[in-house]
Write an enzyme that holds these catalytic residues in place. Structure first.
Site, PDB file in Angstrom:
ATOM      1  N   PHE A 123      15.654 -39.490 -14.177  1.00  0.00           N
ATOM      2  CA  PHE A 123      14.412 -39.588 -13.924  1.00  0.00           C
ATOM      3  C   PHE A 123      13.599 -40.063 -12.782  1.00  0.00           C
ATOM      4  O   PHE A 123      14.549 -40.595 -11.240  1.00  0.00           O
ATOM      5  CB  PHE A 123      13.913 -41.418 -14.875  1.00  0.00           C
ATOM      6  CG  PHE A 123      12.722 -41.410 -15.112  1.00  0.00           C
ATOM      7  CD1 PHE A 123      12.017 -40.694 -15.494  1.00  0.00           C
ATOM      8  CD2 PHE A 123      12.276 -42.638 -14.190  1.00  0.00           C
ATOM      9  CE1 PHE A 123      10.438 -41.122 -16.089  1.00  0.00           C
ATOM     10  CE2 PHE A 123      10.297 -43.010 -14.944  1.00  0.00           C
ATOM     11  CZ  PHE A 123      10.229 -42.087 -15.755  1.00  0.00           C
ATOM     12  N   ASP A 193      20.573 -46.826 -15.139  1.00  0.00           N
ATOM     13  CA  ASP A 193      19.033 -47.235 -15.718  1.00  0.00           C
ATOM     14  C   ASP A 193      19.790 -46.877 -17.107  1.00  0.00           C
ATOM     15  O   ASP A 193      19.824 -45.973 -17.950  1.00  0.00           O
ATOM     16  CB  ASP A 193      18.398 -46.416 -15.201  1.00  0.00           C
ATOM     17  CG  ASP A 193      17.761 -46.373 -15.408  1.00  0.00           C
ATOM     18  OD1 ASP A 193      16.777 -47.227 -16.557  1.00  0.00           O
ATOM     19  OD2 ASP A 193      16.303 -45.910 -14.429  1.00  0.00           O
ATOM     20  N   TYR A 218      10.057 -52.640 -22.482  1.00  0.00           N
ATOM     21  CA  TYR A 218       8.380 -51.824 -22.859  1.00  0.00           C
ATOM     22  C   TYR A 218       8.592 -50.195 -23.825  1.00  0.00           C
ATOM     23  O   TYR A 218       8.195 -50.320 -24.980  1.00  0.00           O
ATOM     24  CB  TYR A 218       7.221 -51.502 -21.911  1.00  0.00           C
ATOM     25  CG  TYR A 218       7.539 -50.433 -21.033  1.00  0.00           C
ATOM     26  CD1 TYR A 218       7.914 -49.473 -21.488  1.00  0.00           C
ATOM     27  CD2 TYR A 218       8.244 -50.999 -19.480  1.00  0.00           C
ATOM     28  CE1 TYR A 218       8.132 -48.135 -20.090  1.00  0.00           C
ATOM     29  CE2 TYR A 218       8.260 -50.498 -18.698  1.00  0.00           C
ATOM     30  CZ  TYR A 218       7.893 -49.177 -18.965  1.00  0.00           C
ATOM     31  OH  TYR A 218       9.030 -48.236 -17.872  1.00  0.00           O
ATOM     32  N   LYS A 219      10.338 -49.985 -23.853  1.00  0.00           N
ATOM     33  CA  LYS A 219      10.499 -49.303 -24.566  1.00  0.00           C
ATOM     34  C   LYS A 219      11.262 -49.749 -26.564  1.00  0.00           C
ATOM     35  O   LYS A 219      10.107 -50.132 -26.994  1.00  0.00           O
ATOM     36  CB  LYS A 219      11.478 -48.025 -24.956  1.00  0.00           C
ATOM     37  CG  LYS A 219      10.474 -47.543 -23.764  1.00  0.00           C
ATOM     38  CD  LYS A 219      12.116 -46.530 -22.452  1.00  0.00           C
ATOM     39  CE  LYS A 219      11.579 -45.760 -20.668  1.00  0.00           C
ATOM     40  NZ  LYS A 219      10.206 -45.256 -20.910  1.00  0.00           N
ATOM     41  N   ARG A 363       9.410 -34.255 -26.930  1.00  0.00           N
ATOM     42  CA  ARG A 363       9.934 -35.119 -27.100  1.00  0.00           C
ATOM     43  C   ARG A 363       8.836 -35.879 -28.401  1.00  0.00           C
ATOM     44  O   ARG A 363       8.679 -36.526 -28.426  1.00  0.00           O
ATOM     45  CB  ARG A 363       9.701 -36.046 -25.956  1.00  0.00           C
ATOM     46  CG  ARG A 363      11.230 -36.660 -25.932  1.00  0.00           C
ATOM     47  CD  ARG A 363      11.064 -37.272 -24.698  1.00  0.00           C
ATOM     48  NE  ARG A 363      10.583 -38.786 -23.920  1.00  0.00           N
ATOM     49  CZ  ARG A 363      10.870 -39.785 -23.591  1.00  0.00           C
ATOM     50  NH1 ARG A 363      11.444 -39.374 -22.449  1.00  0.00           N
ATOM     51  NH2 ARG A 363       9.000 -40.344 -23.365  1.00  0.00           N
TER      52      ARG A 363
END
Length: 404
Positions: A123, A193, A218-219, A363
């Site tokens: 990422f 991560d 927040y996911k 995705r």
């Protein structure tokens, strides 16, 4: 699978009652919870109470009525989801800030080990933060290599191996225990991560022998946009590592107001500034949904939802780039197509909200807390209709404006 079969699975689903705990707009199938989780129904009232009663009525007294302990309390709530001890996790700052803290701390342990090893295609912010971290430590370097070359890149100069457990684009999942063991054999630490892992797949930091970890909330944890992140340090390292962001909330006696900094014991030393209470209130509401949740049922449902969409993609000649084995992937599915952006926009136009990742990846997130089997079956049906009819060729869908 047909609609009746999907409905039968929903009728037998022990997680089905959780759907009513979320705000889900009519006419929308939300497959982007791997980017921003849905709003828990209890969260607006929790935020209102924090603003109106705690802030409005109790004023500064609220710091002594639960506010000041929020980072530790929320960390303890997250700990079981990542296989950590309650005294090994704390909540505060962003994932990027926490990553920076841990990288710099790891680079400062041994002057002979000043290299960060990571994966190309990680990422982007992880690599960007690593670039910033090496600028803070003399002689530090970043060695980013392809996934297949990671083991060979570990050497006598490696301070820390920094990896994202579940890849943000492909959904590939590293074998945490194996990579951690390899890094330790080379004398290095490992920093994981967990942003696409926590609440999505089973994680056992303790069992894997992991050293350090960060992750967002927040996911899959539904903490809200920009919710505070978490940071993990294995207990064996807590007295040896110190945060480079030596803010007052990480001080051993923050209200002594001493000029000199003295780090607090344990995880509190990783705090920096004042906790964002309203944001933490929203996160705590999201975390409350995980109390007594059957996580094995959650992981099994994720696998079932994946199979539904994988079959739909295969039926319409879409190339799935996410591993088929549930043990080697996260909880989203990605398809490669030269016009993935337009297909994504066409799906959104039909009420199926997924997202696009450059250069050619569609995705779709699978969040078992609030998605039904019928939702995902219908999303697969719409995906097939969009690709079979070519409706994505509408010029409106090719214009790259905002992407969810």
């Amino acid at each position: 699978m047909n609609r009746d079969q999907a409905r039968a699975l929903d009728a037998a689903d022990p997680l089905a009652p959780l759907r009513s705990q979320f705000v889900l707009p009519d006419g929308v199938i939300y497959l982007d919870g791997n980017s921003l989780g849905a709003l828990p129904r209890a969260t607006p009232a929790a935020i209102a109470d924090a603003a109106e009663r705690q802030w409005g009525d109790r004023l500064i007294r609220s710091w002594n009525e639960g506010w000041i302990d929020a980072p530790q309390r929320l960390g303890a709530a997250i700990a079981p989801l990542i296989g950590a001890g309650q005294s090994e996790v704390i909540v505060g700052d962003s994932t990027s800030a926490n990553l920076f803290k841990l990288l710099v701390a790891a680079l400062r342990i041994d002057p002979a080990r000043r290299a960060i090893v990571s994966e190309t295609g990680n990422f982007p912010t992880d690599l960007h933060i690593a670039e910033g971290a090496i600028g803070c430590v003399d002689g530090a370097t970043l060695n980013a290599v392809p996934r297949g070359a990671l083991l060979d890149a570990l050497g006598d100069d490696t301070a820390v191996l920094m990896l994202t457990h579940v890849h943000y684009k492909t959904g590939e999942r590293f074998d945490m225990a194996a990579l951690t063991a390899a890094a330790h054999a080379a004398g290095a630490l490992v920093l994981w991560d967990l942003s696409h892992s926590t609440g999505a797949v089973a994680v056992d930091l303790t069992g894997a022998g992991a050293d350090l970890a960060v992750g967002c909330t927040y996911k899959y944890l539904n903490g809200g946009p920009g919710a505070p992140a978490f940071l993990y340090v294995a207990e064996r390292w807590q007295d040896r590592l110190a945060s480079p962001l030596s803010g007052w909330m990480g001080h051993a006696e923050p209200f002594a107001f001493a000029d000199a900094y003295r780090p607090a014991p344990g995880m509190t030393r990783w705090l920096a500034g004042t906790p964002p209470i309203l944001a933490m209130t929203a996160l705590e509401s999201g975390l409350s949904l995980w109390h007594d949740l059957d996580r094995d049922a959650l992981w099994a449902k994720s696998a079932a939802l994946f199979d539904i969409l994988a079959a739909a993609g295969k039926a319409h000649d879409l190339t799935c780039i996410t591993p088929s084995d549930p043990a080697t992937r996260g909880s989203h599915i990605s398809f490669r197509h030269p016009d993935a952006y337009a297909i994504t926009q066409a799906l959104i136009g039909r009420g199926v909200i997924g997202d696009f990742r450059d250069p050619d990846v569609l995705r779709l997130g699978l969040t078992p807390l609030y998605l039904s089997h019928e939702d995902v079956w219908r999303a697969g049906e719409i995906l097939g209709e969009v690709t079979a009819t070519g409706s994505w060729r509408d010029p409106r869908f090719a214009q790259r404006l905002a992407v969810t």
